[in-house]
Enzyme design. Structure first.
Site, PDB file in Angstrom:
ATOM      1  N   ASP A 131     -44.604  34.555  86.826  1.00 51.16           N
ATOM      2  CA  ASP A 131     -45.871  35.135  87.260  1.00 51.16           C
ATOM      3  C   ASP A 131     -46.355  34.299  88.451  1.00 51.16           C
ATOM      4  O   ASP A 131     -45.799  33.223  88.728  1.00 51.16           O
ATOM      5  CB  ASP A 131     -46.868  35.089  86.098  1.00 51.16           C
ATOM      6  CG  ASP A 131     -48.274  35.449  86.502  1.00 51.16           C
ATOM      7  OD1 ASP A 131     -48.450  36.537  87.091  1.00 51.16           O
ATOM      8  OD2 ASP A 131     -49.187  34.652  86.248  1.00 51.16           O
ATOM      9  N   ASP A 166     -50.278  34.180  90.130  1.00 52.70           N
ATOM     10  CA  ASP A 166     -51.631  33.617  90.094  1.00 52.70           C
ATOM     11  C   ASP A 166     -51.902  32.903  88.780  1.00 52.70           C
ATOM     12  O   ASP A 166     -51.767  33.476  87.695  1.00 52.70           O
ATOM     13  CB  ASP A 166     -52.668  34.716  90.310  1.00 52.70           C
ATOM     14  CG  ASP A 166     -52.629  35.255  91.734  1.00 52.70           C
ATOM     15  OD1 ASP A 166     -52.535  34.445  92.668  1.00 52.70           O
ATOM     16  OD2 ASP A 166     -52.696  36.486  91.898  1.00 52.70           O
ATOM     17  N   THR A 191     -48.744  41.129  89.123  1.00 49.66           N
ATOM     18  CA  THR A 191     -49.546  42.291  89.483  1.00 49.66           C
ATOM     19  C   THR A 191     -50.236  42.102  90.824  1.00 49.66           C
ATOM     20  O   THR A 191     -50.814  43.044  91.356  1.00 49.66           O
ATOM     21  CB  THR A 191     -50.621  42.553  88.408  1.00 49.66           C
ATOM     22  OG1 THR A 191     -51.453  41.390  88.295  1.00 49.66           O
ATOM     23  CG2 THR A 191     -49.981  42.850  87.062  1.00 49.66           C
ATOM     24  N   LEU A 217     -47.897  42.038  97.308  1.00 52.59           N
ATOM     25  CA  LEU A 217     -46.815  41.307  97.966  1.00 52.59           C
ATOM     26  C   LEU A 217     -47.318  40.369  99.062  1.00 52.59           C
ATOM     27  O   LEU A 217     -46.825  39.231  99.146  1.00 52.59           O
ATOM     28  CB  LEU A 217     -45.785  42.298  98.520  1.00 52.59           C
ATOM     29  CG  LEU A 217     -44.545  41.683  99.166  1.00 52.59           C
ATOM     30  CD1 LEU A 217     -43.774  40.820  98.173  1.00 52.59           C
ATOM     31  CD2 LEU A 217     -43.647  42.782  99.729  1.00 52.59           C
TER      32      LEU A 217
END
Length: 248
Positions: free
Chosen positions: A9, A11, A118, A121
């Site tokens: 992941d 963030d 999520t 890009l």
């Protein structure tokens, strides 16, 4: 059993970026003369909604003042926020302890790397470029980001997308997450999951995670073990991951 791939992941997991996201949202609202400012407690609640555009839409549902003129501009607002965020990241972003070390170890061992997030890009590109240097995106065999799948976390879609493109079974891979939604998504795809809670996700429910750790650890700064595997180790290494997977 050494993992065949590590899937990260972004963030909160690769770096503590959520405060920069919050700042970028608030600067965007101010620039557009919108009467909103997300403080830290409010943003923590909003993080339960994955995706920036989805977060704005969710917020607007509870905001009658000004919402009518903003609801049709969600994509525009999000794009403006992304521009502000990438500028903030470019000004200086550091990865969480152990992340760069583990990435280097994986590359040296031929273990594949992937991103499952999520966030959009451009946000991924900005963070990796600022923290790992030019060409950092090429370190990752697969990058799943933004709107490449219809349903965002906690749905498992983004992890399934990445696994399909890696052409690897979930049992041969390990996911790295920081939130309840992320853990649910990774577990939904059948992935063993290492959790390093971020500043906004401490106290989340990480049931089912293989290990919950303060970070990935460095030789001079061992991680703090919180739950699951890893109590006898000081850093997340490929060797440690193999042992944890075998004992799970």
């Amino acid at each position: 059993m050494t993992p065949s791939a590590l899937i990260f992941d972004v963030d909160g997991t690769l770096a503590e970026t959520e405060e920069l996201h919050r700042q970028a949202f608030n600067e965007t609202f101010a620039a557009e003369a919108l009467p909103w400012n997300w403080d830290a407690p409010a943003y923590r609640r909003l993080l339960e909604v994955a995706g920036g555009k989805e977060r704005i839409a969710h917020f607007l549902q509870s905001q009658p003042d000004g919402a009518a003129r903003a609801v049709g501009r969600i994509a525009e607002l999000h794009a403006a926020k992304t521009g502000r965020y990438t500028a903030l990241v470019a000004a200086g972003a550091t990865l969480r302890p152990g992340v760069a070390r583990l990435i280097r170890e994986a590359k040296a061992a031929g273990v594949r790397l992937a991103i499952a997030t999520t966030t959009s890009l451009p946000n991924v590109e900005a963070l990796l470029g600022a923290s790992l240097g030019q060409g950092a995106m090429t370190l990752f065999d697969v990058v799943g980001a933004g709107d490449v799948v219809p349903a965002k976390k906690p749905a498992a879609d983004i992890y399934q997308y990445v696994l399909e493109r890696l052409a690897l079974p979930a049992a041969r891979c390990v996911a790295f997450e920081d939130s309840t939604n992320g853990v649910r998504a990774a577990l939904g795809a059948g992935l063993a999951t290492i959790v390093t809670p971020g500043i906004y996700t401490e106290g989340d429910d990480f049931s089912g995670a293989l290990a919950v750790l303060s970070d990935l650890g460095e030789p001079e700064a061992p991680y703090r073990h919180l739950a699951g595997a890893g109590a006898a180790d000081t850093m997340v290494t490929l060797d440690a991951l193999g042992r944890w997977l075998e004992s799970a």
